[in-house]
Design a protein around this motif. Structure first.
Motif, PDB file in Angstrom:
ATOM      1  N   TYR A  46       0.792  -1.238   0.000  1.00  0.00           N
ATOM      2  CA  TYR A  46       0.000   0.000   0.000  1.00  0.00           C
ATOM      3  C   TYR A  46       0.824   1.289   0.000  1.00  0.00           C
ATOM      4  O   TYR A  46       0.285   2.350  -0.244  1.00  0.00           O
ATOM      5  CB  TYR A  46      -0.933   0.041   1.219  1.00  0.00           C
ATOM      6  N   CYS A  47       2.100   1.244   0.344  1.00  0.00           N
ATOM      7  CA  CYS A  47       2.859   2.486   0.506  1.00  0.00           C
ATOM      8  C   CYS A  47       3.983   2.625  -0.509  1.00  0.00           C
ATOM      9  O   CYS A  47       4.342   3.728  -0.906  1.00  0.00           O
ATOM     10  CB  CYS A  47       3.455   2.584   1.910  1.00  0.00           C
ATOM     11  N   LEU A  48       4.557   1.500  -0.928  1.00  0.00           N
ATOM     12  CA  LEU A  48       5.740   1.532  -1.783  1.00  0.00           C
ATOM     13  C   LEU A  48       5.454   2.181  -3.133  1.00  0.00           C
ATOM     14  O   LEU A  48       6.357   2.666  -3.792  1.00  0.00           O
ATOM     15  CB  LEU A  48       6.269   0.105  -1.976  1.00  0.00           C
ATOM     16  N   GLY A  49       4.190   2.211  -3.542  1.00  0.00           N
ATOM     17  CA  GLY A  49       3.836   2.887  -4.786  1.00  0.00           C
ATOM     18  C   GLY A  49       4.338   4.318  -4.775  1.00  0.00           C
ATOM     19  O   GLY A  49       4.725   4.862  -5.803  1.00  0.00           O
ATOM     20  N   CYS A  50       4.349   4.946  -3.639  1.00  0.00           N
ATOM     21  CA  CYS A  50       4.742   6.357  -3.551  1.00  0.00           C
ATOM     22  C   CYS A  50       5.972   6.603  -2.677  1.00  0.00           C
ATOM     23  O   CYS A  50       6.701   7.560  -2.910  1.00  0.00           O
ATOM     24  CB  CYS A  50       3.587   7.186  -2.992  1.00  0.00           C
ATOM     25  N   HIS A  51       6.182   5.808  -1.636  1.00  0.00           N
ATOM     26  CA  HIS A  51       7.270   6.097  -0.694  1.00  0.00           C
ATOM     27  C   HIS A  51       8.348   5.016  -0.719  1.00  0.00           C
ATOM     28  O   HIS A  51       8.058   3.855  -0.425  1.00  0.00           O
ATOM     29  CB  HIS A  51       6.756   6.122   0.754  1.00  0.00           C
ATOM     30  N   GLY A  52       9.603   5.396  -1.014  1.00  0.00           N
ATOM     31  CA  GLY A  52      10.717   4.451  -0.918  1.00  0.00           C
ATOM     32  C   GLY A  52      11.244   4.372   0.501  1.00  0.00           C
ATOM     33  O   GLY A  52      10.849   5.141   1.383  1.00  0.00           O
ATOM     34  N   SER A 112      11.600  11.056  12.887  1.00  0.00           N
ATOM     35  CA  SER A 112      11.279  12.481  12.794  1.00  0.00           C
ATOM     36  C   SER A 112       9.881  12.769  13.339  1.00  0.00           C
ATOM     37  O   SER A 112       9.665  13.793  13.981  1.00  0.00           O
ATOM     38  CB  SER A 112      11.414  12.976  11.353  1.00  0.00           C
ATOM     39  N   ARG A 113       8.932  11.887  13.098  1.00  0.00           N
ATOM     40  CA  ARG A 113       7.558  12.149  13.542  1.00  0.00           C
ATOM     41  C   ARG A 113       7.204  11.450  14.847  1.00  0.00           C
ATOM     42  O   ARG A 113       6.309  11.887  15.554  1.00  0.00           O
ATOM     43  CB  ARG A 113       6.580  11.677  12.469  1.00  0.00           C
ATOM     44  N   GLY A 114       7.835  10.320  15.095  1.00  0.00           N
ATOM     45  CA  GLY A 114       7.514   9.558  16.305  1.00  0.00           C
ATOM     46  C   GLY A 114       6.389   8.559  16.043  1.00  0.00           C
ATOM     47  O   GLY A 114       5.495   8.824  15.240  1.00  0.00           O
ATOM     48  N   VAL A 143      -3.102  17.738   4.072  1.00  0.00           N
ATOM     49  CA  VAL A 143      -2.064  16.805   3.621  1.00  0.00           C
ATOM     50  C   VAL A 143      -2.223  16.515   2.121  1.00  0.00           C
ATOM     51  O   VAL A 143      -3.348  16.475   1.606  1.00  0.00           O
ATOM     52  CB  VAL A 143      -2.150  15.497   4.437  1.00  0.00           C
ATOM     53  N   GLY A 144      -1.069  16.355   1.424  1.00  0.00           N
ATOM     54  CA  GLY A 144      -1.114  16.085  -0.013  1.00  0.00           C
ATOM     55  C   GLY A 144      -1.320  14.614  -0.333  1.00  0.00           C
ATOM     56  O   GLY A 144      -1.395  14.227  -1.486  1.00  0.00           O
ATOM     57  N   MET A 145      -1.381  13.772   0.711  1.00  0.00           N
ATOM     58  CA  MET A 145      -1.500  12.323   0.484  1.00  0.00           C
ATOM     59  C   MET A 145      -2.958  11.874   0.585  1.00  0.00           C
ATOM     60  O   MET A 145      -3.641  12.212   1.533  1.00  0.00           O
ATOM     61  CB  MET A 145      -0.655  11.597   1.545  1.00  0.00           C
ATOM     62  N   PRO A 146      -3.417  11.100  -0.404  1.00  0.00           N
ATOM     63  CA  PRO A 146      -4.754  10.511  -0.252  1.00  0.00           C
ATOM     64  C   PRO A 146      -4.694   9.379   0.776  1.00  0.00           C
ATOM     65  O   PRO A 146      -3.615   8.898   1.083  1.00  0.00           O
ATOM     66  CB  PRO A 146      -5.051   9.959  -1.645  1.00  0.00           C
TER      67      PRO A 146
HETATM   68  C1  HEC Z   1      -0.608   7.848  -3.876  1.00  0.00           C
HETATM   69  C2  HEC Z   1       0.668   8.148  -3.292  1.00  0.00           C
HETATM   70  C3  HEC Z   1       0.854   7.821  -1.825  1.00  0.00           C
HETATM   71  C4  HEC Z   1       0.644   6.608  -1.219  1.00  0.00           C
HETATM   72  C5  HEC Z   1       0.159   5.300  -1.829  1.00  0.00           C
HETATM   73  C6  HEC Z   1       1.046   6.772   0.165  1.00  0.00           C
HETATM   74  N1  HEC Z   1       1.463   8.055   0.380  1.00  0.00           N
HETATM   75 FE1  HEC Z   1       2.177   8.812   2.107  1.00  0.00          FE
HETATM   76  N2  HEC Z   1       2.418  10.635   1.250  1.00  0.00           N
HETATM   77  C7  HEC Z   1       2.161  10.931  -0.079  1.00  0.00           C
HETATM   78  C8  HEC Z   1       2.434  12.338  -0.320  1.00  0.00           C
HETATM   79  C9  HEC Z   1       2.269  13.085  -1.658  1.00  0.00           C
HETATM   80  C10 HEC Z   1       2.894  12.874   0.913  1.00  0.00           C
HETATM   81  C11 HEC Z   1       3.313  14.322   1.205  1.00  0.00           C
HETATM   82  C12 HEC Z   1       2.151  15.015   1.862  1.00  0.00           C
HETATM   83  C13 HEC Z   1       2.415  16.476   2.149  1.00  0.00           C
HETATM   84  O1  HEC Z   1       3.547  16.851   2.447  1.00  0.00           O
HETATM   85  O2  HEC Z   1       1.410  17.228   2.091  1.00  0.00           O
HETATM   86  C14 HEC Z   1       2.862  11.780   1.878  1.00  0.00           C
HETATM   87  C15 HEC Z   1       3.206  11.910   3.200  1.00  0.00           C
HETATM   88  C16 HEC Z   1       3.303  10.845   4.105  1.00  0.00           C
HETATM   89  C17 HEC Z   1       3.753  10.953   5.468  1.00  0.00           C
HETATM   90  C18 HEC Z   1       4.203  12.228   6.172  1.00  0.00           C
HETATM   91  C19 HEC Z   1       5.674  12.389   5.995  1.00  0.00           C
HETATM   92  C20 HEC Z   1       6.157  13.607   6.722  1.00  0.00           C
HETATM   93  O3  HEC Z   1       6.860  13.446   7.731  1.00  0.00           O
HETATM   94  O4  HEC Z   1       5.785  14.720   6.316  1.00  0.00           O
HETATM   95  C21 HEC Z   1       3.707   9.693   6.010  1.00  0.00           C
HETATM   96  C22 HEC Z   1       4.115   9.290   7.415  1.00  0.00           C
HETATM   97  C23 HEC Z   1       3.204   8.817   4.997  1.00  0.00           C
HETATM   98  N3  HEC Z   1       2.964   9.542   3.849  1.00  0.00           N
HETATM   99  C24 HEC Z   1       2.996   7.470   5.183  1.00  0.00           C
HETATM  100  C25 HEC Z   1       2.431   6.624   4.231  1.00  0.00           C
HETATM  101  C26 HEC Z   1       2.148   5.230   4.472  1.00  0.00           C
HETATM  102  C27 HEC Z   1       2.488   4.477   5.750  1.00  0.00           C
HETATM  103  C28 HEC Z   1       1.571   4.751   3.343  1.00  0.00           C
HETATM  104  C29 HEC Z   1       1.037   3.353   3.113  1.00  0.00           C
HETATM  105  C30 HEC Z   1      -0.062   2.980   3.938  1.00  0.00           C
HETATM  106  C31 HEC Z   1       1.515   5.856   2.386  1.00  0.00           C
HETATM  107  N4  HEC Z   1       2.036   6.976   2.967  1.00  0.00           N
HETATM  108  C32 HEC Z   1       0.994   5.751   1.099  1.00  0.00           C
HETATM  109  C33 HEC Z   1       1.699  10.056  -1.050  1.00  0.00           C
HETATM  110  C34 HEC Z   1       1.370   8.735  -0.816  1.00  0.00           C
END
Ligand code: HEC
Length: 240
Positions: A46-52, A112-114, A143-146
């Protein structure tokens, strides 16, 4: 006394998110391998699609009790070799143009976030028609993340109501259910607990080993002490 004061001073900072939303305590357990494995699976799906996780190699997942075959078959979506770092599935530049912000690498986000913030963040997404993604978050406003886990948690609404009585809590948060997910609230909490557990592990993989090593060191020191004491007695026994 000093520690008590330090604790008291730290409490308000630790317990509240940016907008005053109260953070829940993360119940993760770094010694629970099954939980770490389940967290790794949720992350890769669920997360690797966007976060490495640039500081982590697929190989590292062996430490969580997974075999090479399990890692290759179930978790390795973005690499050919076990020695490669856990990279995101697509180009970070594309992600930036889709979400306005590039999704950050999450290797050290647990530091960084805890864990409490992460545990709360991943459970407090809500539907917001005014946001470009249709989602917003109680501890990360705008937040920019869905909500990546919405299929599991379902969709919720959040209403922030001013507290008329004033006093301690200026606002109240009212959650409502819009659509059910595939998991119950308790199951979803457990999913997020495991995911946070995994992120804490990624940020500090040696944490798992450090505790047992500390115990061995104390044991060895204890044994040495006994020998040193016996030796001292032996040396001094004729000196009267
Ligand atoms: C569709 C793409 C996408 C997916 C899938 C996604 N994220 Fe994100 N995530 C983002 C984006 C874009 C941001 C930056 C948001 C912002 O700064 O407004 C973000 C921000 C975050 C942050 C905050 C980081 C910070 O310190 O500012 C966390 C934690 C996070 N995501 C965790 C996760 C986790 C865990 C998952 C899997 C369950 C996940 N994300 C899935 C796009 C995604």
């Amino acid at each position: 006394m000093k520690t008590l004061l330090a604790l008291l001073a730290a409490v308000p900072l630790a317990a509240f998110g940016a907008e005053g939303y109260r953070l829940d305590r993360s119940p993760h357990d770094p010694r629970d391998l099954v939980s770490l494995q389940s967290g790794a699976r949720t992350y890769m799906n669920y997360c690797l699609g966007c976060h490495g996780l640039q500081f982590m190699r697929y190989e590292g997942l062996k430490e969580l009790g997974l075999s090479e075959a399990q890692i290759r078959d179930n978790l390795m979506f973005t690499a050919e070799k076990l020695g490669e770092p856990v990279k995101i599935a697509f180009n970070p530049k594309d992600a930036k143009s889709w979400f306005g912000v590039a999704p950050p690498d999450l290797s050290v986000v647990a530091r960084s976030r805890g864990p409490d913030w992460l545990y709360t963040y991943l459970r407090t997404f809500y539907r917001d028609p005014k946001s470009p993604t249709g989602w917003n978050n109680a501890v990360f406003p705008n937040v920019g993340m869905p909500h990546a886990l919405w299929a599991l948690q379902g969709q919720r609404g959040l209403e922030v109501v001013a507290n008329k009585e004033g006093g301690h809590a200026a606002v109240q948060y009212k959650w409502s259910e819009i659509a059910k997910g595939t998991q119950t609230a308790a199951e979803y909490d457990a999913t997020v607990r495991d995911l946070v557990n995994f992120l804490v592990y990624v940020a500090e993989p040696s944490g798992i080993e450090r505790r047992p090593i500390g115990i061995v060191v104390l044991f060895v020191l204890g044994v040495l002490f006994v020998f040193a004491y016996l030796l001292k007695k032996e040396y001094w026994k004729d000196v009267k």
